[in-house]
Design a protein around this motif. Structure first.
Motif, PDB file in Angstrom:
ATOM      1  N   GLY A 166       0.977  -1.384  -0.078  1.00 31.53           N
ATOM      2  CA  GLY A 166      -0.073   0.016   0.068  1.00 31.53           C
ATOM      3  C   GLY A 166       0.773   1.358   0.020  1.00 31.53           C
ATOM      4  N   VAL A 167       1.985   1.101  -0.151  1.00 29.34           N
ATOM      5  CA  VAL A 167       2.998   2.188  -0.211  1.00 29.34           C
ATOM      6  C   VAL A 167       3.656   2.607  -1.485  1.00 29.34           C
ATOM      7  CG1 VAL A 167       5.121   3.273   0.962  1.00 29.34           C
ATOM      8  CG2 VAL A 167       3.773   2.026   2.428  1.00 29.34           C
ATOM      9  N   ARG A 168       3.455   3.750  -1.957  1.00 32.93           N
ATOM     10  CA  ARG A 168       3.960   4.077  -3.377  1.00 32.93           C
ATOM     11  C   ARG A 168       5.115   5.241  -3.166  1.00 32.93           C
ATOM     12  NH1 ARG A 168       2.600   4.670  -8.847  1.00 32.93           N
ATOM     13  NH2 ARG A 168       3.153   6.847  -9.687  1.00 32.93           N
ATOM     14  N   PHE A 169       6.219   4.613  -3.425  1.00 32.73           N
ATOM     15  CA  PHE A 169       7.529   5.509  -3.457  1.00 32.73           C
ATOM     16  C   PHE A 169       7.944   6.002  -4.660  1.00 32.73           C
ATOM     17  CE2 PHE A 169      12.130   5.988  -3.215  1.00 32.73           C
ATOM     18  CZ  PHE A 169      12.165   6.756  -1.870  1.00 32.73           C
ATOM     19  N   ASP A 170       8.041   7.179  -4.842  1.00 29.93           N
ATOM     20  CA  ASP A 170       8.590   7.703  -6.141  1.00 29.93           C
ATOM     21  C   ASP A 170       9.659   8.651  -5.955  1.00 29.93           C
ATOM     22  OD1 ASP A 170       8.833   9.294  -8.528  1.00 29.93           O
ATOM     23  OD2 ASP A 170       6.639   9.451  -8.943  1.00 29.93           O
ATOM     24  N   PRO A 171      10.974   8.320  -6.238  1.00 31.54           N
ATOM     25  CA  PRO A 171      12.033   9.028  -6.010  1.00 31.54           C
ATOM     26  C   PRO A 171      12.312  10.259  -6.772  1.00 31.54           C
ATOM     27  CG  PRO A 171      12.699   7.023  -6.983  1.00 31.54           C
ATOM     28  CD  PRO A 171      11.248   6.952  -6.875  1.00 31.54           C
ATOM     29  N   PHE A 172      11.703   9.966  -8.105  1.00 37.51           N
ATOM     30  CA  PHE A 172      11.900  11.265  -8.945  1.00 37.51           C
ATOM     31  C   PHE A 172      11.256  12.695  -8.156  1.00 37.51           C
ATOM     32  CE2 PHE A 172      11.100  13.601 -12.919  1.00 37.51           C
ATOM     33  CZ  PHE A 172      12.513  13.971 -13.143  1.00 37.51           C
ATOM     34  N   ARG A 173      10.017  12.389  -8.095  1.00 32.61           N
ATOM     35  CA  ARG A 173       9.089  13.438  -7.562  1.00 32.61           C
ATOM     36  C   ARG A 173       9.330  13.738  -6.086  1.00 32.61           C
ATOM     37  NH1 ARG A 173       6.052  10.649 -11.571  1.00 32.61           N
ATOM     38  NH2 ARG A 173       5.434  12.069 -13.254  1.00 32.61           N
ATOM     39  N   LEU A 198      13.825   5.174   3.838  1.00 32.95           N
ATOM     40  CA  LEU A 198      12.525   4.094   3.071  1.00 32.95           C
ATOM     41  C   LEU A 198      12.898   3.860   1.634  1.00 32.95           C
ATOM     42  CD1 LEU A 198       9.654   3.220   3.199  1.00 32.95           C
ATOM     43  CD2 LEU A 198       9.079   5.409   2.384  1.00 32.95           C
ATOM     44  N   ASP A 199      13.894   4.468   1.113  1.00 34.90           N
ATOM     45  CA  ASP A 199      14.137   4.213  -0.230  1.00 34.90           C
ATOM     46  C   ASP A 199      15.037   2.663  -0.251  1.00 34.90           C
ATOM     47  OD1 ASP A 199      15.163   3.989  -2.893  1.00 34.90           O
ATOM     48  OD2 ASP A 199      16.331   5.864  -2.762  1.00 34.90           O
ATOM     49  N   VAL A 200      16.039   2.811   0.706  1.00 35.46           N
ATOM     50  CA  VAL A 200      16.894   1.657   0.722  1.00 35.46           C
ATOM     51  C   VAL A 200      16.015   0.266   1.220  1.00 35.46           C
ATOM     52  CG1 VAL A 200      18.781   0.538   2.177  1.00 35.46           C
ATOM     53  CG2 VAL A 200      18.830   2.783   1.557  1.00 35.46           C
ATOM     54  N   LEU A 201      14.999   0.478   2.006  1.00 34.92           N
ATOM     55  CA  LEU A 201      14.279  -0.614   2.721  1.00 34.92           C
ATOM     56  C   LEU A 201      13.416  -1.189   1.489  1.00 34.92           C
ATOM     57  CD1 LEU A 201      13.013   0.657   6.083  1.00 34.92           C
ATOM     58  CD2 LEU A 201      14.624  -1.232   5.521  1.00 34.92           C
TER      59      LEU A 201
END
Length: 219
Positions: A131-138, A158-161
């Motif tokens: 349920g988590v959406r991770f967008d590094p660019f934005r 959070l990125d690494v995990l």
């Protein structure tokens, strides 16, 4: 993302380092070619921002070493030489991108983000799990459609995990990937950051402690 800056102009290097850290990018800084090779040998960098004309081992030789010995690490050439011939020779050495001085800092950041989206081992730019959406660019995180506002270090952890795809990530790996060379290995920053992340992401919990091993992200 963890970046090594290789720049012999001390003030420029420090300015780049400070700016990247503000963009949630862990950045280390060295000023010569031999030290750059030592650092890349010892650490897991995602990108090397490499000034071509540096003391000691030339930037071209550093680039060739990284390409041969750390194929998963990207190289972004950063140099005052802006001619087409210089760019061609840089790419022939195996550089992944080329940015001429003077440059606009936001462009450097966007180029680094672009390199992050197409690493040697392909991975999607946007990661979704539990349920988590991770967008590094934005630089956006959503939990079940709700925008979650994170501090810079929380975002990096959070990125690494999430990139571990359900695998266990040790505290040492978090320090290496989300902090930089000055991080205190005995710091409690990891525990504090993990605790804050859990609170911000809400229930049910998605970051789990694996006793004696580290942390795992997932349902």
């Amino acid at each position: 993302m963890r970046v090594l800056i290789v720049e012999d102009e001390v003030y420029l290097g420090e300015a780049i380092q400070t700016g990247l850290r503000r963009e949630t990018i862990a950045a280390d800084l060295v000023h010569d070619g031999e030290t750059a090779v030592d650092e890349v040998s010892a650490n897991d960098y995602d990108v090397v921002v490499l000034d071509r004309d540096i003391p000691g081992l030339h930037g071209d030789d550093v680039c060739a070493w990284v390409v041969s010995n750390r194929p998963a690490c990207r190289v972004l050439m950063l140099t005052a030489a802006s001619g087409l011939g210089d760019k061609v020779s840089g790419f022939e050495l195996g550089a992944d991108d080329y940015l001429a001085k003077p440059f606009d800092f936001p462009e450097l950041v966007m180029r680094l983000r672009a390199l992050e989206r197409r690493p040697a081992q392909g991975r999607p730019p946007v990661v979704e799990n539990a349920g988590v959406r991770f967008d590094p660019f934005r630089r956006e995180v959503y939990r079940n459609g709700r925008l979650v506002r994170l501090a810079r270090k929380e975002f990096a952890v959070l990125d690494v995990l999430m990139r571990a795809d359900g695998g266990v990530v040790s505290a040492e790996t978090l320090l290496e990937k989300a902090w930089d060379a000055n991080a205190d290995p005995f710091t409690n920053s990891i525990r504090v950051t993990i605790s804050n992340l859990r609170k911000r992401l809400g229930s049910p919990p998605v970051i789990h402690t694996v006793r004696g091993s580290g942390y795992r992200f997932g349902a």
